[in-house]
Design an enzyme around this catalytic site. Structure first.
Site, short mmCIF file in Angstrom:
data_model
loop_
_atom_site.label_atom_id
_atom_site.label_comp_id
_atom_site.label_asym_id
_atom_site.label_seq_id
_atom_site.Cartn_x
_atom_site.Cartn_y
_atom_site.Cartn_z
N ASN A 199 2.69 -14.62 -9.52
CA ASN A 199 2.51 -13.86 -8.29
C ASN A 199 1.89 -12.52 -8.69
OD1 ASN A 199 2.74 -12.38 -5.97
ND2 ASN A 199 4.92 -12.78 -5.65
N ARG A 253 6.89 0.06 7.34
CA ARG A 253 5.84 -0.32 8.31
C ARG A 253 6.38 -0.28 9.74
NH1 ARG A 253 4.52 -5.87 5.41
NH2 ARG A 253 4.67 -5.03 3.32
#
Ligand code: ADP
Length: 399
Positions: free
Chosen positions: A7, A242
């Site tokens: 990843n 966020r």
């Protein structure tokens, strides 16, 4: 067969080696500060108490992956004698646009598609591609598979993925909702059905992936029919830093008030908002917020209340979207570990007849049903395992 899962981020890289004969984790590690001062690899052979930590310059992703390969073949800390024992590599890739609804064996055509998708994921696809290129160079004969964050959500119908912009913006630029964390939503919904001993096709499941990044999905008949993240991972739930859903006019409004640029506001929405911004920059970490909330901190209360309200609101809308809900799953850092946050969310679900068993809800990081015996909806903690899901897809395509 052993599978290496990679990843790759812009300056960091996580990896695992799994033995797919029994799906056991053999080794895992993290490379940080790639291409920067102070690069370091931390490698752990499962079962060994000592972690192997090496600080050494790594100028790029190829150098980082070369060190990963050294670590996994090392005489002391390694888990394979030579790279020949690694039968395949599975790469987590963020964005495949509308091209792939499933994992694929990587060839030149796939790489081309991912390059075409860079516009859609400018921060994520380039480092994913660097990881793929580095592995291709270092292990030219080992097959590689791409597992996409967007793939599971490709079953969403147009009514849930389309934005009400002029239609040509979808046709010309592919502007629509794609959704992310798909590997996790897929793994957790399947695992929940398996734990319950039911066919996933007979269940309506809502998966709440609540980590630093957070998203929620509605899974009906085993297929995703809606999810909260959109064109980018900014839409939907309130997250660590966020905003999640806001009125897009906020962008222009803030730009005028603060005399700032689009890039400044984008940074504000992604990095300085969420529970972090709402708590007056107290923390984006729910452990800190929970402590502060319990001590009566107003900012922490404001942030956590807004967060749990938003999750409950999505659960309500997804219940409507599916015409009911049988199971609600909590996963990822907050969902798996914070009984406090789960409890606050579930308090808001009495309209569904969902009730929590307070004792069961103390669970951390384990599979457990946390609803009370008389609850009309099953509430479950199902720890996610994206690496295992990637390794499974990789194994299936390469065995
Ligand atoms: P991501 O992969 O999006 O970075 P994770 O799924 O690893 O995020 O979740 C990380 C978050 O999980 C932390 O920021 C923290 O808020 C939360 N978390 C981890 N452990 C706990 C805990 N014991 N209690 C509450 N929150 C926790």
């Amino acid at each position: 067969m052993k599978v290496l899962v990679i990843n790759c981020g812009s300056s960091s890289l996580k990896y695992q080696v799994l033995d797919m004969t029994n799906e056991s984790l053999q080794a895992k590690g993290l490379v940080e500060r790639i291409g920067m001062e102070g690069s370091v690899i931390t490698h752990e052979k499962i079962g060994n108490d000592d972690k192997f930590v090496l600080r050494t310059p790594m100028e790029d992703h190829k150098a980082a992956i070369a060190l990963v390969l050294d670590a996994i073949t090392d005489d002391v800390h390694g888990v394979v004698k030579s790279m020949d024992e690694i039968g395949a590599v599975g790469h987590r890739v963020v964005h495949a646009g509308e091209k792939y609804a499933e994992s694929v064996l990587i060839d030149d055509d796939v790489i081309e598609v991912l390059e075409d998708c860079i516009d859609l994921a400018p921060l994520h696809n380039p480092p994913n591609l660097l990881g793929i290129a580095a592995c291709k160079e270092l292990m030219p004969d080992t097959p590689m598979v791409a597992v996409f964050d967007t793939a599971f959500h490709q079953t969403m119908p147009p009514e849930s993925y389309i934005y009400a912009l002029p239609y040509e913006y979808y046709q010309k630029y592919g502007i629509r909702r794609y959704g992310f964390h798909g590997t996790s939503h897929s793994y957790v919904s399947k695992r929940a059905a398996q734990i319950l001993g039911k066919d996933i096709k007979d269940l309506k499941i809502i998966v709440c992936h609540l980590g630093n990044g957070a998203s929620i999905s509605a899974v009906k008949d085993g297929k995703c029919i809606d999810t909260s993240m959109g064109l980018t991972p900014l839409e939907g739930l309130i997250m660590g830093t966020r905003t999640g859903d806001i009125d897009p006019s906020v962008v222009e409004f803030v730009m005028k008030k603060e005399n700032s640029t689009v890039a400044d506001v984008t940074n504000l929405l992604n990095k300085k908002s969420g529970v972090y911004g709402l708590s007056n920059n107290l923390s984006s970490d729910f452990r800190d917020l929970e402590d502060a909330y319990l001590k009566g901190d107003e900012g922490a209360k404001r942030a956590v209340d807004a967060f749990t309200y938003r999750v409950a609101k999505y659960i309500g809308s997804y219940t409507a979207a599916m015409g009911g809900v049988d199971v609600i799953c909590f996963t990822a850092g907050v969902g798996e570990n914070s009984g406090f946050t789960r409890g606050l969310i579930c308090e808001r679900l009495s309209f569904l007849g969902a009730t929590v068993d307070a004792e069961a809800n103390k669970v951390r990081g384990e599979e457990k049903t946390i609803s009370a015996a008389d609850s009309k909806v099953l509430l479950m903690v199902v720890p996610t395992n994206e690496e295992l899901a990637i390794a499974r897809d990789t194994y299936e395509l390469c065995k």
